[in-house]
Enzyme design. Structure first.
Site, PDB file in Angstrom:
ATOM      1  CG  ASN A  45      -1.415   1.609   0.854  1.00 54.33           C
ATOM      2  OD1 ASN A  45      -1.704   2.275  -0.095  1.00 54.33           O
ATOM      3  ND2 ASN A  45      -2.881   1.506   2.753  1.00 54.33           N
TER       4      ASN A  45
ATOM      5  CE  LYS B  92      -0.044   4.006   4.588  1.00 51.82           C
ATOM      6  NZ  LYS B  92      -0.380   4.051   6.742  1.00 51.82           N
TER       7      LYS B  92
ATOM      8  CG  HIS C 261      -6.583   2.387   5.435  1.00 55.41           C
ATOM      9  ND1 HIS C 261      -5.564   3.705   5.781  1.00 55.41           N
ATOM     10  CD2 HIS C 261      -5.387   1.633   4.757  1.00 55.41           C
ATOM     11  CE1 HIS C 261      -4.509   3.720   6.242  1.00 55.41           C
ATOM     12  NE2 HIS C 261      -3.981   2.317   6.160  1.00 55.41           N
TER      13      HIS C 261
ATOM     14  CD  GLU D 161      -2.730   6.337   6.312  1.00 57.08           C
ATOM     15  OE1 GLU D 161      -3.063   6.061   5.241  1.00 57.08           O
ATOM     16  OE2 GLU D 161      -1.822   5.795   6.922  1.00 57.08           O
TER      17      GLU D 161
ATOM     18  CD  GLU E 252      -3.551  -1.787   7.929  1.00 58.76           C
ATOM     19  OE1 GLU E 252      -2.717  -1.534   6.604  1.00 58.76           O
ATOM     20  OE2 GLU E 252      -4.284  -0.470   7.339  1.00 58.76           O
TER      21      GLU E 252
ATOM     22  N   GLY F 230       1.647   3.000  10.888  1.00 59.58           N
ATOM     23  CA  GLY F 230       2.831   4.104  10.605  1.00 59.58           C
ATOM     24  C   GLY F 230       3.673   4.482  11.658  1.00 59.58           C
TER      25      GLY F 230
ATOM     26  CB  SER G 193       4.533  -0.947  12.635  1.00 64.62           C
ATOM     27  OG  SER G 193       4.262   0.446  12.986  1.00 64.62           O
TER      28      SER G 193
ATOM     29  N   GLY H 278       2.331  -0.458   4.991  1.00 66.71           N
ATOM     30  CA  GLY H 278       2.754   0.269   3.979  1.00 66.71           C
ATOM     31  C   GLY H 278       3.815   1.031   3.541  1.00 66.71           C
TER      32      GLY H 278
HETATM   33  P1  PGA Z   1       2.095   0.619   7.890  1.00 68.79           P
HETATM   34  O1  PGA Z   1       1.020   0.355   6.970  1.00 68.79           O
HETATM   35  O2  PGA Z   1       2.499  -0.726   6.923  1.00 68.79           O
HETATM   36  O3  PGA Z   1       3.442   1.781   7.307  1.00 68.79           O
HETATM   37  O4  PGA Z   1       2.282   0.807   9.008  1.00 68.79           O
HETATM   38  C1  PGA Z   1      -0.220  -0.325   6.714  1.00 68.79           C
HETATM   39  C2  PGA Z   1      -0.955   0.395   6.023  1.00 68.79           C
HETATM   40  O5  PGA Z   1      -1.774   1.798   6.779  1.00 68.79           O
HETATM   41  O6  PGA Z   1      -1.573  -0.052   5.588  1.00 68.79           O
END
Ligand code: PGA
Length: 252
Positions: free
Chosen positions: A5, A7, A94, A96, A168, A174, A215, A236
């Protein structure tokens, strides 16, 4: 299933370099689907590169929009457009997008319905924030997010097998702080049991995959992927580097 992903990152050049590098470095004997979710503006470019070179990478969209009553929506991307580009997957729910775009449950449900009708596979993202975790209310929180799908049972039963879940925890996204193995196993067991018993998908013989995200990196991926009830990873930050991502894919 291992998903990159990206982003809001990357350039046309980095999309091309990444696709070529991952394709060259991935273990072709690994039958695990490898799914690339670049920013929307690069979807068509990614599609053409993968098709021209016959790479074993599938494509997912990070976004899909839905307009109620066919109202116009400037900037919107519909699932019909994604299907037109031969995109196979779409991320929905998601955190976000729930948080920053104020996406309501109603909108999420409509997006899932429409994506399923357009024969896309939906990766439905769920997960609790840190306050919910600290208050020991994670099960309730997750069950409410899962209950959304109860509405689809009567109308889209034949398409439910195209839904994949991604757990998640928001506090792990993140942050560099992935959830611990025991915690991941506990949540995945709860999610699978809830889908099976409470949503009643077990009676329909539908046992969806549940991925973990938050993460994931090269150091923790083996432990996480080997956890009970973890069927894949949604990655991500660590997916941006093609070598890191290929290594994670090959270890899974
Ligand atoms: P991350 O993001 O691996 O950077 O924590 C995962 C995601 O938001 O899908």
């Amino acid at each position: 299933m291992i998903i990159a992903n990206w982003k809001m990152n990357g350039t046309k050049q980095s999309v091309a370099t990444w696709i070529e590098s991952v394709s060259n470095n991935m273990n072709k004997k690994n039958m695990n689907p490898c799914i690339f979710c670049p920013p929307t503006c690069y979807l068509e470019y990614a599609r053409s590169l993968i098709d021209e070179n016959d790479y074993h990478i599938e494509i997912g969209s990070q976004i899909v929009n839905h307009s109620f009553e066919d109202e116009s929506l400037t900037g919107g991307i519909s699932s019909t457009m994604l299907k037109d580009l031969r995109i196979e997957y779409v991320l929905v729910g998601h955190s976000e997008q729930r948080n920053f775009l104020k996406e309501s449950n109603n909108v999420i449900t409509k997006k899932i319905e429409k994506a399923l009708e357009d024969q896309l596979s939906v990766i439905y993202c769920i997960g609790e924030d840190i306050d919910t975790k600290n208050k020991n209310e994670t099960y309730l929180f997750l069950s409410e997010q899962l209950d959304l799908l109860g509405q689809l049972q009567s109308t889209h039963e034949d398409k439910l097998s195209s839904i994949i879940f991604a757990y998640e925890p928001i506090w792990a996204i993140g942050s560099g702080l992935n959830a611990e193995k025991d915690y991941i196993e506990e949540m995945h067991e709860f999610i699978k049991k809830y889908i099976n018993d409470d949503l009643g998908w077990g009676h329909l013989d539908i046992y969806p995959a549940v991925l973990y995200g938050g993460s994931v990196n090269l150091d923790n991926c083996e432990e996480i992927i080997s956890s009970t009830d973890v069927d894949g990873l949604l990655i991500g930050g660590a997916s941006l580097n093609s070598e890191t991502f290929s290594k994670i894919y090959n270890l899974s």
